[in-house]
Every structure is written in C-alpha cells, then in structure tokens.
Write a protein that holds these residues in place. Structure first.
Motif, PDB file in Angstrom:
ATOM      1  N   VAL A  10     101.427  30.009 -25.449  1.00 49.95           N
ATOM      2  CA  VAL A  10     101.171  28.832 -26.288  1.00 49.95           C
ATOM      3  C   VAL A  10     100.332  27.808 -25.533  1.00 49.95           C
ATOM      4  N   LEU A  11     100.703  27.544 -24.282  1.00 47.47           N
ATOM      5  CA  LEU A  11      99.961  26.571 -23.480  1.00 47.47           C
ATOM      6  C   LEU A  11      98.532  27.050 -23.245  1.00 47.47           C
ATOM      7  N   ARG A  12      98.374  28.314 -22.920  1.00 47.85           N
ATOM      8  CA  ARG A  12      97.036  28.867 -22.648  1.00 47.85           C
ATOM      9  C   ARG A  12      96.123  28.714 -23.867  1.00 47.85           C
ATOM     10  N   GLU A  13      96.590  29.152 -25.026  1.00 49.66           N
ATOM     11  CA  GLU A  13      95.748  29.127 -26.227  1.00 49.66           C
ATOM     12  C   GLU A  13      95.460  27.695 -26.668  1.00 49.66           C
ATOM     13  N   THR A  14      96.451  26.810 -26.572  1.00 49.23           N
ATOM     14  CA  THR A  14      96.236  25.430 -27.008  1.00 49.23           C
ATOM     15  C   THR A  14      95.231  24.719 -26.110  1.00 49.23           C
ATOM     16  N   ASP A  40      96.875  16.243 -28.061  1.00 58.59           N
ATOM     17  CA  ASP A  40      95.578  15.764 -27.576  1.00 58.59           C
ATOM     18  C   ASP A  40      95.086  14.642 -28.479  1.00 58.59           C
ATOM     19  N   ASP A  41      94.159  13.850 -27.968  1.00 54.34           N
ATOM     20  CA  ASP A  41      93.624  12.709 -28.728  1.00 54.34           C
ATOM     21  C   ASP A  41      92.208  12.989 -29.211  1.00 54.34           C
ATOM     22  N   GLY A  42      91.964  14.231 -29.603  1.00 53.39           N
ATOM     23  CA  GLY A  42      90.623  14.623 -30.021  1.00 53.39           C
ATOM     24  C   GLY A  42      90.245  14.101 -31.397  1.00 53.39           C
ATOM     25  N   THR A  43      89.203  14.698 -31.938  1.00 56.97           N
ATOM     26  CA  THR A  43      88.636  14.224 -33.201  1.00 56.97           C
ATOM     27  C   THR A  43      89.092  15.044 -34.393  1.00 56.97           C
ATOM     28  N   ALA A  44      89.967  16.020 -34.201  1.00 57.02           N
ATOM     29  CA  ALA A  44      90.385  16.873 -35.306  1.00 57.02           C
ATOM     30  C   ALA A  44      91.091  16.055 -36.380  1.00 57.02           C
ATOM     31  N   ALA A  45      90.677  16.262 -37.639  1.00 52.88           N
ATOM     32  CA  ALA A  45      91.281  15.554 -38.763  1.00 52.88           C
ATOM     33  C   ALA A  45      92.103  16.482 -39.644  1.00 52.88           C
ATOM     34  N   GLU A  46      92.040  17.783 -39.380  1.00 49.48           N
ATOM     35  CA  GLU A  46      92.832  18.743 -40.138  1.00 49.48           C
ATOM     36  C   GLU A  46      93.095  19.972 -39.270  1.00 49.48           C
ATOM     37  N   VAL A  47      94.112  20.714 -39.655  1.00 50.81           N
ATOM     38  CA  VAL A  47      94.465  21.927 -38.929  1.00 50.81           C
ATOM     39  C   VAL A  47      93.689  23.097 -39.542  1.00 50.81           C
ATOM     40  N   VAL A  48      92.887  23.746 -38.724  1.00 53.95           N
ATOM     41  CA  VAL A  48      92.120  24.917 -39.174  1.00 53.95           C
ATOM     42  C   VAL A  48      92.660  26.136 -38.425  1.00 53.95           C
ATOM     43  N   PRO A  49      93.502  26.950 -39.054  1.00 46.21           N
ATOM     44  CA  PRO A  49      94.075  28.104 -38.342  1.00 46.21           C
ATOM     45  C   PRO A  49      93.017  29.170 -38.065  1.00 46.21           C
ATOM     46  N   GLY A  50      92.956  29.603 -36.815  1.00 47.32           N
ATOM     47  CA  GLY A  50      92.044  30.669 -36.417  1.00 47.32           C
ATOM     48  C   GLY A  50      92.818  31.847 -35.876  1.00 47.32           C
ATOM     49  N   ASN A  51      92.096  32.754 -35.237  1.00 49.64           N
ATOM     50  CA  ASN A  51      92.756  33.945 -34.691  1.00 49.64           C
ATOM     51  C   ASN A  51      93.793  33.584 -33.638  1.00 49.64           C
ATOM     52  N   GLY A  52      93.475  32.562 -32.824  1.00 50.97           N
ATOM     53  CA  GLY A  52      94.401  32.186 -31.765  1.00 50.97           C
ATOM     54  C   GLY A  52      95.725  31.691 -32.300  1.00 50.97           C
ATOM     55  N   LEU A  53      95.681  30.761 -33.275  1.00 49.55           N
ATOM     56  CA  LEU A  53      96.920  30.229 -33.830  1.00 49.55           C
ATOM     57  C   LEU A  53      97.693  31.314 -34.586  1.00 49.55           C
ATOM     58  N   ARG A  54      96.970  32.185 -35.263  1.00 52.65           N
ATOM     59  CA  ARG A  54      97.676  33.284 -35.943  1.00 52.65           C
ATOM     60  C   ARG A  54      98.362  34.199 -34.935  1.00 52.65           C
ATOM     61  N   GLY A  55      97.670  34.466 -33.809  1.00 44.40           N
ATOM     62  CA  GLY A  55      98.288  35.295 -32.777  1.00 44.40           C
ATOM     63  C   GLY A  55      99.526  34.636 -32.198  1.00 44.40           C
ATOM     64  N   THR A 105     109.134  29.467 -34.124  1.00 46.30           N
ATOM     65  CA  THR A 105     108.150  28.955 -35.072  1.00 46.30           C
ATOM     66  C   THR A 105     107.101  28.146 -34.334  1.00 46.30           C
ATOM     67  N   LEU A 106     105.915  28.052 -34.942  1.00 47.46           N
ATOM     68  CA  LEU A 106     104.818  27.250 -34.415  1.00 47.46           C
ATOM     69  C   LEU A 106     104.425  26.255 -35.493  1.00 47.46           C
ATOM     70  N   ARG A 107     104.412  24.969 -35.122  1.00 49.60           N
ATOM     71  CA  ARG A 107     104.021  23.911 -36.065  1.00 49.60           C
ATOM     72  C   ARG A 107     102.835  23.154 -35.480  1.00 49.60           C
ATOM     73  N   THR A 108     101.825  22.985 -36.285  1.00 50.49           N
ATOM     74  CA  THR A 108     100.622  22.250 -35.872  1.00 50.49           C
ATOM     75  C   THR A 108     100.401  21.116 -36.858  1.00 50.49           C
ATOM     76  N   ARG A 116     103.485  22.319 -31.594  1.00 48.47           N
ATOM     77  CA  ARG A 116     104.866  22.433 -31.103  1.00 48.47           C
ATOM     78  C   ARG A 116     105.389  23.840 -31.389  1.00 48.47           C
ATOM     79  N   ALA A 117     105.837  24.488 -30.340  1.00 43.77           N
ATOM     80  CA  ALA A 117     106.452  25.807 -30.449  1.00 43.77           C
ATOM     81  C   ALA A 117     107.922  25.674 -30.093  1.00 43.77           C
TER      82      ALA A 117
END
Length: 401
Positions: free
Chosen positions: A307-311, A337-352, A363-366, A377-378
């Motif tokens: 989880v830490l690696r992928e995040t 993180d304090d980035g610019t993301a305004a929505e959660v976009v699930p990709g291959n990493g989060l699905r994995g 469970t994994l919550r984003t 949060r995992a």
C-alpha cells in the motif's frame, strides 16, 4: 466460491446433474461413429438372426408380418445410430432413447421375442440420457415388459431373462455414471488449471506493476535531480551520488523482478518506509513519516508495504504534492498528500491494492481532502480474541479426601 461454481458447472455433487446433462455443450463423448456400426452389427446378430428366420418362415406375408419386420429393423437401426445423438441437445437425446425403448417393447409384444432384447434399449438409455431419466424410463420399460409377459402367458418361462436385463442394465448404469464422473472431473481439472494460470498471470502483472512502477518512478526522479544539479550548480559529487543511487535502484529492481517471477519476493514495510523517504526527498517533497513499524501487527506489514509503495508512486507521478504524511496503526495505514487531485480516479494500482487487501480480509478507502489531495487508508480487521479456556482445578493425587 470457485469450487462451488465448478461443481455447479460440471454437475459435481449437485442434484441438477441427475436431471440434466451436466457437461458443457460439445463436451459429450460417445462411441466412435465410424467403428461403432461395425461393432453394433456384431452385437445385434444374436438378436436379428433368430427373429429374421422366424419372419422369413412365415407362410403368408401379411400386414402384421410387415409391421414386425419394420419394428425389428427400426429397433436395430436405432441401436446403430445412437452414437450420433451424443452431441445433441438433451430433449432430442431423451426422445430418441424413449422411442428406442418403445420399439423394443413393441418387438417383445408383436414378435413374441425374448425379453432379453430390451437390453439394447435400456443400455442406450443409460448411456445417452441423464441419470434420473434413464432410471425412470428403464424401470418403466421393465414394468411394461413384465406386463406384456403376463398378458401373453410367458412370464413364468421368461421372467429370468427380464431379471437379467434389469441386472445388466443396473451394472451399465453404474459404469455409465462412472464414465461421466471421470469426464466431468477431467473437464473440471482443465478449468481449474486454466484458472490457476490466469490467477498466476494476474499476480505477476500486479506485482510487476507495483514493483516497476515505484522503482522506475524513483529512478526517473533521481535521474532528473542529478541532471538539475549538474545544470544549475555543477555539484558533481552530489550528482555522482544520485547516479550511484540510480544504479543501485536499477540493480535492486532487476533482482526484485526475478524474485517476483519466482514468487519468492517479500515486501517489508520498514524497507518501503526507507525507500519512500528517499524517493520523496529526491522529488523535493516534505515528508512526515514514522521512524519505526513496531506498532503494526507483523502479519499485516507485508500488505501495508505494498500500500505504501503504490501510494507513494502515485504521489510522485500524479499528485503535484508538496507534503506527504504517513500514519501507522496496529491494523491500518493512512497516507495523506496535499496535491491537486480533486477526485479519485481508480487505476490499475488501486485495483491491485484492493485485490490484495480483499485477499487479506481488509478494505482500501480513498477520499479527497477538503483542500485538495488524497487520503488513502488501508485497514484489516483484527482477529476476534479467543475465549479463555476454563480453569481446571488440580485434585490431590490420592483422589477424594
């Protein structure tokens, strides 16, 4: 769950398999359609020769004689043609088997043939129809055959042949179902092997994504840092140090790829913290990371390391963050993180990651922070504490006082 689906699909340990053909379309195999007619004629000769002689010996060709010829040879033709029905749909196979049994009963009644000839029809029914239908039809055929013998006053002389038909049919019933069970198990094993290969491919793909995504991202960041150092300050010693770290990361990634393919690679949460600190520092991102992982349950550290690696990889690639915070608990990890993301976009990493945590029962919550950026949060539920064993009071060695 996969085992239950396989059982239902192939009729293993299911009541439906007794009433319907449990094998998938095109998987039913019967006698060879080229060799069988030759073998079938050999089997039919003991039945056809005496009946044909009796019909030929008829002094006058009458309508009953002609009908008897038609019944006898239609019955024999069905016996030769039944292998061609193995790959047909169940209603057609069932109808063909019933027609053949009825023709056999017609031969017994019309030609006064020995009831042993019913064995051709009952055997075909056993091998062609589902188990429950073959039992019903064959028992009905034996009952009707006994009734015919009673009506024609032949029961006392021929009932032994009828019992023989029932006994041989029962033996063939068990043999046919044994063959079906073996065939189902072969198909189920093939499907299980296919699923195992698919699962292994998914595992390798997921591990390589998690591994190379992080390693290559870190290598890219460090190589870029070395370039900027050379271009801006000309600090060769620092640039050389960054390039050495790139070389070390490259060797480590190559070793990890080999271990991943061999399924011997284990992820360490503490090592991932060290790697995350180095990668984020090279990207000039402030970090608030724990210095130890002692408060995390040991059985969860491997999954949380992924989880830490992928995040962190996602932060380096997409977030544009200036600060990253990591919090650890006994059965949870949270990366913010304090980035610019305004929505959660699930990709291959989060699905994995979701698949990994689901396999561990977690469970994994984003979610998106109010000021921008993401919180991942995992969490894995802790096992319920076992009930304490009742205390046993020690008795004196001598028994009752």
């Amino acid at each position: 769950m996969a085992s239950d689906d396989t059982n239902r699909r192939f009729g293993l340990n299911t009541r439906e398999g007794w009433w319907d053909d449990p094998l998938p379309d095109g998987k039913n195999q019967g006698p060879d359609t080229v060799r069988w007619p030759i073998m079938g004629v050999v089997f039919l000769l003991p039945f056809l020769i005496p009946i044909t002689k009796s019909l030929v010996a008829a002094p006058v060709v009458t309508v009953p004689v002609v009908l008897s010829w038609l019944l006898v040879y239609a019955y024999a033709a069905c016996y030769l043609l039944f292998p061609f029905f193995f790959r047909q749909v169940r209603p057609l196979k069932l109808g063909f088997g019933i027609v053949m049994v009825v023709l056999g009963l017609g031969v017994v009644a019309g030609v006064h043939a020995n009831p042993f000839i019913l064995l051709y029809g009952t055997a075909v029914m056993v091998f062609l129809a589902p188990a429950a239908w073959s039992v019903i039809v064959d028992l009905a055929a034996l009952a009707v055959g006994a009734l015919i013998l009673l009506v024609q006053s032949r029961f006392q002389n021929d009932y032994g042949d009828l019992i023989t038909v029932g006994s041989v049919t029962l033996a063939m019933f068990f043999m046919a179902n044994l063959i079906r069970a073996i065939r189902r198990l072969e198909l189920a094993n093939k499907e299980i092997a296919t699923l195992a290969v698919t699962n292994e491919r998914q595992r390798v793909a997921r591990d390589l994504h998690d591994l190379l995504g992080h390693s290559l991202t870190t290598i890219t960041v460090k190589a870029g840092l070395a370039r900027r150092v050379l271009e801006s300050a000309g600090d060769i010693p620092r640039a050389v140090e960054e390039i050495r770290e790139v070389e070390s990361l490259t060797r480590s990634a190559l070793s990890d790829v080999r271990a991943t393919v061999s399924e011997y690679r284990e992820v360490s949460l503490s090592a991932e913290l060290v790697g995350a600190r180095a990668a984020l520092r090279a990207a000039e991102i402030d970090t608030d990371l724990p210095h130890a992982v002692d408060n995390v349950a040991p059985e969860f550290q491997n999954v949380f390391g992924y989880v830490l690696r992928e995040t962190v990889t996602n932060v380096l690639r997409h977030s544009g963050a200036k600060q990253v915070k990591v919090h650890l608990g006994k059965n949870w990890v949270e990366i913010e993180d304090d980035g610019t993301a305004a929505e959660v976009v699930p990709g291959n990493g989060l699905r994995g990651l979701t698949e990994r945590l689901a396999a561990a029962g977690g469970t994994l919550r984003t979610s998106v922070r109010s000021g921008g950026g993401l919180v991942v949060r995992a969490e894995i539920p802790l096992p319920e504490p076992r009930a304490a064993a009742p205390a046993v009071r020690a008795e004196p060695a001598g028994g009752l006082a």
